[in-house]
Scaffold this motif. Structure first.
Motif, PDB file in Angstrom:
ATOM      1  N   ARG A 115     -43.151  14.223  40.456  1.00 57.58           N
ATOM      2  CA  ARG A 115     -43.482  15.149  41.539  1.00 57.58           C
ATOM      3  C   ARG A 115     -44.138  14.411  42.704  1.00 57.58           C
ATOM      4  O   ARG A 115     -43.806  14.638  43.872  1.00 57.58           O
ATOM      5  CB  ARG A 115     -44.443  16.226  41.034  1.00 57.58           C
ATOM      6  CG  ARG A 115     -43.811  17.270  40.152  1.00 57.58           C
ATOM      7  CD  ARG A 115     -44.863  18.051  39.391  1.00 57.58           C
ATOM      8  NE  ARG A 115     -44.233  19.137  38.667  1.00 57.58           N
ATOM      9  CZ  ARG A 115     -44.322  20.422  38.999  1.00 57.58           C
ATOM     10  NH1 ARG A 115     -45.065  20.783  40.029  1.00 57.58           N
ATOM     11  NH2 ARG A 115     -43.705  21.345  38.310  1.00 57.58           N
ATOM     12  N   ALA A 116     -45.085  13.545  42.364  1.00 59.80           N
ATOM     13  CA  ALA A 116     -45.777  12.807  43.415  1.00 59.80           C
ATOM     14  C   ALA A 116     -44.794  11.980  44.241  1.00 59.80           C
ATOM     15  O   ALA A 116     -44.853  11.973  45.477  1.00 59.80           O
ATOM     16  CB  ALA A 116     -46.850  11.907  42.800  1.00 59.80           C
ATOM     17  N   LEU A 117     -43.859  11.305  43.569  1.00 54.89           N
ATOM     18  CA  LEU A 117     -42.885  10.484  44.286  1.00 54.89           C
ATOM     19  C   LEU A 117     -41.937  11.338  45.120  1.00 54.89           C
ATOM     20  O   LEU A 117     -41.561  10.969  46.242  1.00 54.89           O
ATOM     21  CB  LEU A 117     -42.097   9.632  43.289  1.00 54.89           C
ATOM     22  CG  LEU A 117     -42.904   8.559  42.549  1.00 54.89           C
ATOM     23  CD1 LEU A 117     -42.051   7.883  41.487  1.00 54.89           C
ATOM     24  CD2 LEU A 117     -43.466   7.530  43.521  1.00 54.89           C
ATOM     25  N   GLU A 118     -41.547  12.483  44.572  1.00 52.79           N
ATOM     26  CA  GLU A 118     -40.684  13.398  45.330  1.00 52.79           C
ATOM     27  C   GLU A 118     -41.379  13.884  46.591  1.00 52.79           C
ATOM     28  O   GLU A 118     -40.794  13.928  47.676  1.00 52.79           O
ATOM     29  CB  GLU A 118     -40.295  14.597  44.459  1.00 52.79           C
ATOM     30  CG  GLU A 118     -39.173  14.340  43.496  1.00 52.79           C
ATOM     31  CD  GLU A 118     -37.809  14.444  44.169  1.00 52.79           C
ATOM     32  OE1 GLU A 118     -37.305  15.559  44.372  1.00 52.79           O
ATOM     33  OE2 GLU A 118     -37.247  13.392  44.511  1.00 52.79           O
ATOM     34  N   TYR A 174     -43.184   2.760  48.623  1.00 50.52           N
ATOM     35  CA  TYR A 174     -43.044   4.172  48.987  1.00 50.52           C
ATOM     36  C   TYR A 174     -41.660   4.397  49.592  1.00 50.52           C
ATOM     37  O   TYR A 174     -41.017   3.461  50.060  1.00 50.52           O
ATOM     38  CB  TYR A 174     -44.144   4.589  49.966  1.00 50.52           C
ATOM     39  CG  TYR A 174     -44.192   3.795  51.241  1.00 50.52           C
ATOM     40  CD1 TYR A 174     -43.444   4.174  52.352  1.00 50.52           C
ATOM     41  CD2 TYR A 174     -44.987   2.649  51.344  1.00 50.52           C
ATOM     42  CE1 TYR A 174     -43.479   3.445  53.531  1.00 50.52           C
ATOM     43  CE2 TYR A 174     -45.023   1.913  52.518  1.00 50.52           C
ATOM     44  CZ  TYR A 174     -44.267   2.316  53.610  1.00 50.52           C
ATOM     45  OH  TYR A 174     -44.300   1.589  54.766  1.00 50.52           O
ATOM     46  N   PRO A 175     -41.166   5.627  49.609  1.00 53.15           N
ATOM     47  CA  PRO A 175     -39.800   5.885  50.092  1.00 53.15           C
ATOM     48  C   PRO A 175     -39.656   5.610  51.582  1.00 53.15           C
ATOM     49  O   PRO A 175     -40.590   5.801  52.367  1.00 53.15           O
ATOM     50  CB  PRO A 175     -39.594   7.373  49.793  1.00 53.15           C
ATOM     51  CG  PRO A 175     -40.657   7.739  48.816  1.00 53.15           C
ATOM     52  CD  PRO A 175     -41.813   6.838  49.096  1.00 53.15           C
ATOM     53  N   ALA A 182     -38.098   8.531  43.286  1.00 51.39           N
ATOM     54  CA  ALA A 182     -38.102   9.633  42.329  1.00 51.39           C
ATOM     55  C   ALA A 182     -36.828   9.684  41.491  1.00 51.39           C
ATOM     56  O   ALA A 182     -36.752  10.435  40.521  1.00 51.39           O
ATOM     57  CB  ALA A 182     -38.289  10.968  43.074  1.00 51.39           C
ATOM     58  N   ASP A 183     -35.817   8.865  41.839  1.00 53.28           N
ATOM     59  CA  ASP A 183     -34.564   8.827  41.078  1.00 53.28           C
ATOM     60  C   ASP A 183     -34.625   7.879  39.886  1.00 53.28           C
ATOM     61  O   ASP A 183     -33.608   7.659  39.224  1.00 53.28           O
ATOM     62  CB  ASP A 183     -33.407   8.391  41.989  1.00 53.28           C
ATOM     63  CG  ASP A 183     -33.040   9.443  43.010  1.00 53.28           C
ATOM     64  OD1 ASP A 183     -33.049  10.636  42.670  1.00 53.28           O
ATOM     65  OD2 ASP A 183     -32.755   9.066  44.167  1.00 53.28           O
ATOM     66  N   VAL A 234     -34.437   1.576  42.464  1.00 56.61           N
ATOM     67  CA  VAL A 234     -34.501   2.744  43.354  1.00 56.61           C
ATOM     68  C   VAL A 234     -35.578   2.611  44.419  1.00 56.61           C
ATOM     69  O   VAL A 234     -35.622   3.405  45.365  1.00 56.61           O
ATOM     70  CB  VAL A 234     -34.740   4.051  42.554  1.00 56.61           C
ATOM     71  CG1 VAL A 234     -33.570   4.332  41.637  1.00 56.61           C
ATOM     72  CG2 VAL A 234     -36.046   4.007  41.778  1.00 56.61           C
ATOM     73  N   SER A 235     -36.455   1.629  44.274  1.00 62.50           N
ATOM     74  CA  SER A 235     -37.518   1.407  45.266  1.00 62.50           C
ATOM     75  C   SER A 235     -37.025   0.391  46.282  1.00 62.50           C
ATOM     76  O   SER A 235     -37.285  -0.810  46.183  1.00 62.50           O
ATOM     77  CB  SER A 235     -38.801   0.926  44.572  1.00 62.50           C
ATOM     78  OG  SER A 235     -39.250   1.899  43.656  1.00 62.50           O
TER      79      SER A 235
END
Length: 615
Positions: free
Chosen positions: A403-406, A436-437, A466-467, A503-504
């Protein structure tokens, strides 16, 4: 009819119906009986210490001014007017939090017994029935519970269908006063709300039943639903945007499973055009909030989509909607009612939509810790989707870390690094989660692109932190042959740390894209494409892999074409690819994309190149 007309009075004898210390209900929204309140204020100064109970009233709320503090004490269920907000802040008025579906019960069971209800109605018909018109909500329950009903009869009030009628004989007094209804004009589009509207529209499927509120974001959402089909409405309120969709035939309520064929609401607020639209309109029905907002009734609509707003959301998914710290700003309203109902609906979705920032982008609405004093309206266990102008966060079924990453992904970019650092203090993310994204600006304002592949809807978007778990699942779905052709070996494991690394991605440098299948909160990665930028050179290497069941459908080509477009916009000069010689389908994809083979000393591997400048 003459006997009915004789009951219209030019003035109200307040002293016979109301006394000091009574509790008074005041009609709601655009049906505020302003003429009655003006009369009470100016014609009955001897009546004092009245408790005035109401929700939203589209008025200046004169009765909440300091000069009337000895006469009126406001007790509101929703703070809307600046005068009421100031009175609550200064202790001259009270705010009572309550779900909109349950306010009526407070009147019915004498938790808040009502002495008088001031309401606005339409003129009576030939049988003596007056319509509550544009605002049934909690007005009907208040009128039924009050000892006396005093009605302002307004010839401009529309007659609306549903459960909206009271007989004139039920009124203790009437005042005929013609006045225009308050108008709420549609908001002018802006870049932020338009992006949010686009993202929300991606979550609305054909045949869905919607709940929409009032404001910039709902207005924006309706502007992006004109290409949808067979939508329905079950909403505590409707506005001009709903009217336009009904006129276009987008909203026809044909696939509703509760009140099929009807737009169901409890009040409307908008322009005069809307008020004329609902007048004697058999396709729109108004019911009390206790009925419309009852979660069990909401859930009877399959594919129910609720769309609500928030002031702040923390990284676990807690939603603040009625206060800013210790300052109460609005109210609970119907948010929890519809979030709960949509969550129980078959195929339902609940959406919280808000701008990512406040105060000229100086404050993030997505926070690691809620502002002290802020109250949680919707709990983290209820939240399904959160949408900002930076994307869609899917929270249902996600861990706190996920959730935090989303949520960090849809925060404003300038706050993402600080949010990730703050989360790390609580050990919600592992030490290897370092990035971070980031967005891919070249994809445009909306970072999710719907794609139709052989009649099925998929979404092309950037991979993001988040993936991590979804990519791990994608890896373990591959056959050994796919892994050998993609990696020139057969990797034995895809650890969470390795998956996290994949994914990062710094999407401003390298590119990692995915095509996903999204059904509600269920997400499956179907294909991944990425390119890696060479150090100190305007070249990149590209590769992709597709789930075996999706191969041959063109997903790899879509990913490749998108990456070529991004590389050109970034002024790269060449793209390279290295493919096993036996992987003829992959080679074909590259060659169809304009790549040409280069001589190679290794016959088992084909090197391909695309000259981006020469194209």
């Amino acid at each position: 009819m003459q006997s009915l007309k004789s009951q219209f009075y030019n003035e109200v004898e307040w002293g016979k119906l109301l006394k000091s210390g009574d509790r008074l209900f005041l009609g709601s929204n655009a049906a505020i009986p302003s003429a009655l309140m003006d009369s009470l204020i100016h014609d009955a100064p001897q009546i004092k210490d009245l408790e005035v109970v109401h929700i939203v009233t589209f008025s200046d709320c004169e009765w909440a001014l300091p000069k009337y503090k000895d006469r009126f004490k406001v007790n509101t269920f929703f703070i809307h007017s600046e005068n009421v907000r100031r009175a609550v802040d200064e202790g001259r008025a009270d705010y009572t939090p309550c779900f909109l579906s349950e306010i009526s019960q407070l009147f019915n069971d004498d938790t808040l017994p009502l002495d008088v209800a001031l309401i606005m109605v339409s003129p009576p018909d030939e049988l003596g029935y007056c319509s509550l018109g544009v605002s049934v909500d909690i007005v009907m329950s208040a009128a039924r519970s009050a000892k006396h009903i005093i009605a302002q009869i307004n010839p401009r009030m529309p007659r609306t269908g549903g459960h909206s009628y009271l007989h004139i004989s039920e009124f203790s007094a009437c005042l005929q006063h013609e006045a225009p209804l308050p108008q709420i004009l549609p908001h002018e589009p802006n870049k932020i709300t338009e992006r949010i509207g686009q993202y929300v529209s991606l979550l609305v499927g054909d045949g869905a039943t919607l709940q929409l509120g009032i404001g910039k974001i709902p207005d924006a959402v309706t502007r992006y639903l004109f290409n949808h089909k067979n939508l329905g409405i079950h909403s505590e309120m409707i506005s001009d945007g709903v009217m336009e969709l009904m006129r276009k035939g987008v909203i026809n309520n044909r696939q509703k499973t509760f009140h099929p064929g009807k737009t169901v609401t409890s009040f409307c607020a908008g322009t005069d055009d809307l008020y004329q639209f609902v007048d004697n309109n058999p396709h729109v029905e108004f019911y009390p909030s206790s009925y419309v907002n009852k979660p069990r009734n909401i859930a009877m609509n399959d594919n129910m989509v609720s769309i609500n707003s928030a002031l702040q959301v923390d990284l676990t998914g807690q939603v603040v909607a009625d206060s800013i710290g210790h300052d109460f700003y609005s109210g609970i309203g119907g948010q929890v009612d519809f979030v709960s109902g949509a969550s129980m609906s078959k195929g339902g979705k609940s959406i919280i939509a808000m701008p990512a920032t406040a105060k000229d982008k100086t404050i993030s609405r997505i926070v690691a810790d809620l502002t002290p004093g802020s109250g949680v309206v919707t709990s983290r266990g209820n939240v399904d989707y959160v949408v900002t102008e930076f994307g869609i966060a899917r929270l249902k079924g996600k861990s706190i870390r996920e959730r935090a990453l989303e949520l960090i992904r849809i925060a404003h970019p300038k706050f993402r690094e600080a949010l990730l650092s703050k989360v790390r203090e609580h050990l919600w993310v592992p030490d290897y989660q370092k990035r971070y994204p980031t967005d891919i600006d070249e994809l445009g304002d909306v970072q999710i692109i719907p794609v139709d592949i052989r009649g099925e809807k998929y979404y092309l978007r950037p991979l993001n932190p988040a993936d991590e778990r979804r990519l791990q699942e994608f890896f373990y779905s591959h056959t050994k042959e796919t892994l050998r052709l993609r990696y020139n070996a057969v990797p034995q494991a895809m650890t969470r740390e390795k998956s996290c690394d994949l994914v990062s991605v710094d999407q401003t440098k390298d590119v990692a894209l995915t095509i996903v299948k999204q059904e509600g909160s269920s997400l499956v990665i179907e294909a991944v494409g990425r390119y890696y930028l060479y150090d100190n050179q305007p070249f990149c290497e590209v590769a992709f892999v597709t789930r075996e069941t999706q191969q041959g459908k063109g997903m790899a080509s879509r990913l490749l074409n998108t990456m070529i477009d991004i590389a050109k916009k970034r002024r790269l000069q060449k793209m390279f690819a290295f493919v096993k010689a036996e992987n003829k389908p992959m080679i074909s994809v590259f060659e169809q994309g304009g790549f040409r083979r280069l001589p190679s000393e290794d016959p088992s591997e084909i090197e391909l190149i695309l000259d981006l400048e020469g194209d």
